[in-house]
Every structure is written in structure tokens, then in C-alpha cells.
Design a protein around this motif. Structure first.
Motif, PDB file in Angstrom:
ATOM      1  N   GLY A   1       0.810  -1.212   0.000  1.00 22.18           N
ATOM      2  CA  GLY A   1       0.000   0.000   0.000  1.00 22.18           C
ATOM      3  C   GLY A   1       0.844   1.264   0.000  1.00 22.18           C
ATOM      4  N   ALA A   2       1.919   1.256   0.793  1.00 23.63           N
ATOM      5  CA  ALA A   2       2.799   2.423   0.838  1.00 23.63           C
ATOM      6  C   ALA A   2       3.446   2.672  -0.521  1.00 23.63           C
ATOM      7  CB  ALA A   2       3.870   2.225   1.912  1.00 23.63           C
ATOM      8  N   ALA A   3       3.917   1.608  -1.160  1.00 26.81           N
ATOM      9  CA  ALA A   3       4.553   1.744  -2.476  1.00 26.81           C
ATOM     10  C   ALA A   3       3.551   2.221  -3.520  1.00 26.81           C
ATOM     11  CB  ALA A   3       5.164   0.412  -2.889  1.00 26.81           C
ATOM     12  N   LYS A   4       2.346   1.672  -3.459  1.00 26.29           N
ATOM     13  CA  LYS A   4       1.342   2.021  -4.464  1.00 26.29           C
ATOM     14  C   LYS A   4       0.849   3.452  -4.307  1.00 26.29           C
ATOM     15  CE  LYS A   4       1.069  -1.701  -6.970  1.00 26.29           C
ATOM     16  NZ  LYS A   4       1.630  -1.654  -8.343  1.00 26.29           N
ATOM     17  N   MET A   5       0.738   3.941  -3.076  1.00 22.59           N
ATOM     18  CA  MET A   5       0.336   5.329  -2.887  1.00 22.59           C
ATOM     19  C   MET A   5       1.472   6.270  -3.255  1.00 22.59           C
ATOM     20  SD  MET A   5      -2.388   6.890  -2.303  1.00 22.59           S
ATOM     21  CE  MET A   5      -3.027   8.521  -1.923  1.00 22.59           C
ATOM     22  N   ALA A   6       2.704   5.838  -3.046  1.00 20.64           N
ATOM     23  CA  ALA A   6       3.849   6.657  -3.447  1.00 20.64           C
ATOM     24  C   ALA A   6       3.843   6.888  -4.954  1.00 20.64           C
ATOM     25  CB  ALA A   6       5.152   5.982  -3.025  1.00 20.64           C
ATOM     26  N   LEU A   7       3.379   5.914  -5.712  1.00 16.03           N
ATOM     27  CA  LEU A   7       3.305   6.076  -7.160  1.00 16.03           C
ATOM     28  C   LEU A   7       2.311   7.164  -7.555  1.00 16.03           C
ATOM     29  CD1 LEU A   7       3.439   2.342  -8.286  1.00 16.03           C
ATOM     30  CD2 LEU A   7       5.198   4.087  -8.637  1.00 16.03           C
ATOM     31  N   VAL A   8       1.273   7.335  -6.754  1.00 15.90           N
ATOM     32  CA  VAL A   8       0.327   8.419  -7.023  1.00 15.90           C
ATOM     33  C   VAL A   8       1.030   9.770  -6.872  1.00 15.90           C
ATOM     34  CG1 VAL A   8      -1.799   9.556  -6.263  1.00 15.90           C
ATOM     35  CG2 VAL A   8      -1.683   7.056  -6.366  1.00 15.90           C
ATOM     36  N   GLY A   9       1.833   9.911  -5.824  1.00 17.28           N
ATOM     37  CA  GLY A   9       2.586  11.143  -5.637  1.00 17.28           C
ATOM     38  C   GLY A   9       3.561  11.395  -6.771  1.00 17.28           C
ATOM     39  N   LEU A  10       4.214  10.338  -7.247  1.00 17.57           N
ATOM     40  CA  LEU A  10       5.130  10.466  -8.380  1.00 17.57           C
ATOM     41  C   LEU A  10       4.370  10.901  -9.626  1.00 17.57           C
ATOM     42  CD1 LEU A  10       7.968  10.128  -9.539  1.00 17.57           C
ATOM     43  CD2 LEU A  10       7.488   7.680  -9.822  1.00 17.57           C
ATOM     44  N   MET A  11       3.221  10.295  -9.846  1.00 13.60           N
ATOM     45  CA  MET A  11       2.388  10.660 -10.994  1.00 13.60           C
ATOM     46  C   MET A  11       1.951  12.117 -10.932  1.00 13.60           C
ATOM     47  SD  MET A  11      -1.105  11.267 -11.718  1.00 13.60           S
ATOM     48  CE  MET A  11      -2.120  10.327 -10.590  1.00 13.60           C
ATOM     49  N   GLN A  12       1.541  12.574  -9.742  1.00 15.94           N
ATOM     50  CA  GLN A  12       1.055  13.943  -9.604  1.00 15.94           C
ATOM     51  C   GLN A  12       2.118  14.956 -10.047  1.00 15.94           C
ATOM     52  OE1 GLN A  12      -2.031  14.608  -8.846  1.00 15.94           O
ATOM     53  NE2 GLN A  12      -2.796  13.512  -7.062  1.00 15.94           N
ATOM     54  N   THR A  13       3.348  14.737  -9.628  1.00 19.10           N
ATOM     55  CA  THR A  13       4.416  15.673  -9.970  1.00 19.10           C
ATOM     56  C   THR A  13       4.853  15.539 -11.419  1.00 19.10           C
ATOM     57  OG1 THR A  13       5.236  15.855  -7.704  1.00 19.10           O
ATOM     58  CG2 THR A  13       6.808  16.308  -9.459  1.00 19.10           C
ATOM     59  N   LEU A  14       5.023  14.312 -11.902  1.00 16.33           N
ATOM     60  CA  LEU A  14       5.484  14.142 -13.283  1.00 16.33           C
ATOM     61  C   LEU A  14       4.453  14.627 -14.296  1.00 16.33           C
ATOM     62  CD1 LEU A  14       7.400  10.729 -13.264  1.00 16.33           C
ATOM     63  CD2 LEU A  14       8.268  13.058 -12.978  1.00 16.33           C
ATOM     64  N   SER A  15       3.183  14.551 -13.947  1.00 21.31           N
ATOM     65  CA  SER A  15       2.166  15.070 -14.862  1.00 21.31           C
ATOM     66  C   SER A  15       2.332  16.575 -15.047  1.00 21.31           C
ATOM     67  CB  SER A  15       0.763  14.747 -14.353  1.00 21.31           C
ATOM     68  OG  SER A  15       0.496  15.412 -13.135  1.00 21.31           O
ATOM     69  N   LEU A  16       2.732  17.269 -13.981  1.00 23.56           N
ATOM     70  CA  LEU A  16       2.985  18.706 -14.078  1.00 23.56           C
ATOM     71  C   LEU A  16       4.251  18.990 -14.878  1.00 23.56           C
ATOM     72  CD1 LEU A  16       2.203  19.738 -10.381  1.00 23.56           C
ATOM     73  CD2 LEU A  16       0.702  19.987 -12.367  1.00 23.56           C
ATOM     74  N   GLU A  17       5.302  18.232 -14.618  1.00 26.12           N
ATOM     75  CA  GLU A  17       6.573  18.464 -15.299  1.00 26.12           C
ATOM     76  C   GLU A  17       6.520  18.058 -16.768  1.00 26.12           C
ATOM     77  OE1 GLU A  17       9.892  16.822 -13.202  1.00 26.12           O
ATOM     78  OE2 GLU A  17       9.378  17.814 -11.317  1.00 26.12           O
ATOM     79  N   GLY A  18       5.667  17.114 -17.102  1.00 22.76           N
ATOM     80  CA  GLY A  18       5.598  16.641 -18.485  1.00 22.76           C
ATOM     81  C   GLY A  18       4.582  17.354 -19.347  1.00 22.76           C
ATOM     82  N   GLU A  19       3.757  18.188 -18.736  1.00 21.16           N
ATOM     83  CA  GLU A  19       2.601  18.749 -19.454  1.00 21.16           C
ATOM     84  C   GLU A  19       2.990  19.517 -20.715  1.00 21.16           C
ATOM     85  OE1 GLU A  19      -1.557  21.058 -18.390  1.00 21.16           O
ATOM     86  OE2 GLU A  19       0.121  21.150 -16.992  1.00 21.16           O
ATOM     87  N   LYS A  20       3.993  20.385 -20.630  1.00 21.34           N
ATOM     88  CA  LYS A  20       4.322  21.210 -21.793  1.00 21.34           C
ATOM     89  C   LYS A  20       5.033  20.419 -22.887  1.00 21.34           C
ATOM     90  CE  LYS A  20       8.742  23.176 -20.190  1.00 21.34           C
ATOM     91  NZ  LYS A  20       9.444  24.459 -19.903  1.00 21.34           N
ATOM     92  N   TYR A  21       5.426  19.193 -22.577  1.00 26.98           N
ATOM     93  CA  TYR A  21       6.069  18.335 -23.568  1.00 26.98           C
ATOM     94  C   TYR A  21       5.106  17.287 -24.137  1.00 26.98           C
ATOM     95  CZ  TYR A  21      10.192  20.330 -21.327  1.00 26.98           C
ATOM     96  OH  TYR A  21      11.119  21.197 -20.824  1.00 26.98           O
ATOM     97  N   ASN A  22       3.828  17.399 -23.798  1.00 27.95           N
ATOM     98  CA  ASN A  22       2.830  16.420 -24.230  1.00 27.95           C
ATOM     99  C   ASN A  22       3.156  15.022 -23.691  1.00 27.95           C
ATOM    100  OD1 ASN A  22       0.484  15.431 -25.541  1.00 27.95           O
ATOM    101  ND2 ASN A  22       1.653  14.914 -27.377  1.00 27.95           N
ATOM    102  N   VAL A  23       3.738  14.988 -22.508  1.00 28.99           N
ATOM    103  CA  VAL A  23       3.953  13.719 -21.806  1.00 28.99           C
ATOM    104  C   VAL A  23       2.875  13.628 -20.736  1.00 28.99           C
ATOM    105  CG1 VAL A  23       5.518  12.321 -20.419  1.00 28.99           C
ATOM    106  CG2 VAL A  23       6.428  13.776 -22.244  1.00 28.99           C
ATOM    107  N   ARG A  24       1.948  12.731 -20.936  1.00 34.73           N
ATOM    108  CA  ARG A  24       0.806  12.596 -20.029  1.00 34.73           C
ATOM    109  C   ARG A  24       1.027  11.398 -19.114  1.00 34.73           C
ATOM    110  NH1 ARG A  24      -3.961  13.857 -24.536  1.00 34.73           N
ATOM    111  NH2 ARG A  24      -2.843  15.645 -25.454  1.00 34.73           N
TER     112      ARG A  24
END
Length: 291
Positions: free
Chosen positions: A153-176
Motif C-alpha cells: 500500500g505504501a509503495a502504491k500510494m507513493a506512485l500516485v505522488g510520483l504521478m502527480q508531480t510528473l504530470s505537471l513536469e511533463g505537461e508542456k512536452y505532451n507527456v501525459r
């Protein structure tokens, strides 16, 4: 919903969910790198027999050199990487009292660090292409908790946090970047779910959601729950702020205000972590308490 010309990497694709994902991606036109610790060749051959293109890669997602070699293999073969499906995973289920530190660390290494290493290996490629689709496999065990799965559960929720940040960093590059929370009958769920549920929860009933998350129409920063052909989204929301202050009696005031503080009627889904502090400061300044 076609993926012609796209190149996909699917980790843990030798069986179960990963296999179903790889077969569907290939059926819709993607060229697929089939990664697994075990022999991926049966899945590769199944794709080729159906008229698709695939190559296999044997290696652990926790092995940085092996992960980089996998990305290099995809680039050498097809010249691009458009899709990464972080699917590889393991279980070491025990109650927290009985769980060893090694049980915890091993699961976090595979699910969190493994997904990070794979994503790191393709990130610059996707940015340079101005196109990328990354899916992290989260779980209801992380989103909502599940007895005996503190490590998972800890690992799987950590992936949500990783997704939240990478979605912001990838947005202008069309990386969803999105998360998929599947419920499926695989080797990881045998002995956990009853037979009648397992019969309905096929990996193939989850993969349509995965296909959408890597398509041209894909959203970004979504958490898609999927099982038995049923789909829903989970949202991380922030409740309405309430000013309590920081006086000596603040703890008692927090307790007294808890029904308001915990109310979700006016909750929002923030666009970034700074929105929490912005709302806090706006309330303080508007009340005159800052002076």
C-alpha cells in the motif's frame, strides 16, 4: 483508438495483467517491448503470430543497467519510445507486526523504485519527441488501505505522488502521466479473492482502461480504477480551509472545529501542492489575523 507507429514498453508483461496489456496494445498497432523476469518470448510470439511487432527483454525493473538496456533496445530497434506501462510488481503480504524490514523494502524497491527507474530511462526521450504516455500501476490497497499490505500500500500510494508531480513536469512536452488501479485475477491475487470473483476479474477486462490512458485522447493526472469491465476514478481532494489560529488553545479549537475541518462538501482537487499554502495564506490575510 489506434496506436500505429507508437512504441510501447510494458514491464512484467510475461503473464497476467502485463500480458493482457501488451497483447491489446499490439492489437491496436503499437510495437511492444515485452519485459519480464521470466521468459517473455511466448508473449512476443503471440503478438507476432497475430501480425504485430514485438521484442522481448528479460530483466528486473530494480536493475538500473538492465532498465537502461531495455530502453536502448527499444530505441535501437524502432527509434522512439511513446508509451511506458509500469506494471511489474510483487507481493510480500503480512501484518505489520510480522513483516520484516526486508519484506517492506523489497516491495517498495520493485513497485516504486522500479517504476521510477523505468520512467527515468524514457523521460528525456519522450520530452524530446514531444509525445509520451506513462502509466503507473497503483492499487486500492494504497488508495484506501488493505489489511496485511502496509508495504504494498505504501509503495502504491507513493506512485500516485510520483504521478502527480510528473504530470505537471511533463505537461508542456505532451507527456501525459496517469495511474491505473486494477482489480484482476492474476498470480498476485490467487488465494486473496474467492473463485467466483476471480472468474469475473480477468486481466482483459482491465486493459481497455489502460489503452485509453496511453491513447491520443489520454487525460493526464488521472487515477483510473478498473475491474471486471467496471471503471471509476479516484481523486485526491482538499477540503475547505478553516482558520483556527495558533494561540495556546489552538489544539482544543482544532478538536471543536473538526466537523467543519473534515467536511468534504466544498472540497477541491488542487492543481499543485502550492495551492494548499496559497489557500491558507489567503484565508489568514483576508481575516486580518496576519497582522
Amino acid at each position: 483508438m489506434r496506436l500505429d507507429g507508437r512504441v510501447a514498453i510494458v514491464t512484467g508483461a510475461g503473464a497476467g495483467l502485463g500480458r493482457a496489456h501488451a497483447l491489446l496494445l499490439a492489437a491496436r498497432g503499437a510495437r511492444v517491448v515485452v519485459n519480464d523476469l521470466r521468459d517473455p518470448q511466448p508473449v512476443v510470439e503471440a503478438i507476432r503470430t497475430a501480425g504485430g511487432e514485438a521484442i522481448g527483454h528479460i530483466g528486473s525493473v530494480t536493475d538500473e543497467a538492465a532498465v537502461q538496456a531495455m530502453a536502448d533496445q527499444a530505441m535501437a530497434t524502432w527509434g522512439r519510445i511513446d508509451i511506458l506501462v509500469n506494471n511489474a510488481g510483487i507481493l510480500r503480504d503480512k501484518s505489520f507486526s510480522k513483516m520484516t524490514v526486508d519484506d517492506f523494502r523489497t516491495v517498495v524497491d520493485v513497485h516504486l523504485m522500479g517504476a521510477m527507474l523505468c520512467t527515468k530511462a524514457v523521460w528525456e526521450v519522450m520530452k524530446g519527441q514531444q509525445h509520451g504516455r506513462i502509466v503507473f500501476t497503483t492499487s486500492s490497497s494504497g488508495l484506501f488501505g488493505n489489511f496485511g499490505q502496509s508495504n504494498y500500500g505504501a509503495a502504491k500510494m507513493a506512485l500516485v505522488g510520483l504521478m502527480q508531480t510528473l504530470s505537471l513536469e511533463g505537461e508542456k512536452y505532451n507527456v501525459r502521466v496517469n495511474c491505473l488501479a486494477p482489480t484482476a485475477a492474476t498470480s498476485m491475487t490467487e488465494g486473496i479473492l474467492p473463485p467466483q470473483a476471480l472468474a469475473l476479474l480477468t486481466p482483459e477486462s482491465v486493459s481497455p482502461g489502460l489503452l485509453f490512458l496511453v491513447s491520443e485522447q489520454a487525460p493526464t493526472r488521472a487515477i483510473l480504477n478498473a475491474g471486471a469491465g467496471v471503471f471509476a476514478t479516484t481523486h485526491v481532494v482538499l477540503g475547505e480551509p478553516h482558520l483556527v489560529g495558533s494561540t495556546a488553545d489552538a489544539p482544543e479549537r482544532v478538536a471543536a472545529a473538526w466537523p467543519l475541518i473534515s467536511d468534504r462538501a466544498q472540497a477541491i482537487e488542487p492543481i499543485g501542492g502550492m495551492q494548499q499554502s496559497a489557500r491558507e495564506m489567503a484565508l489568514v490575510l483576508s481575516s486580518g489575523a496576519a497582522g
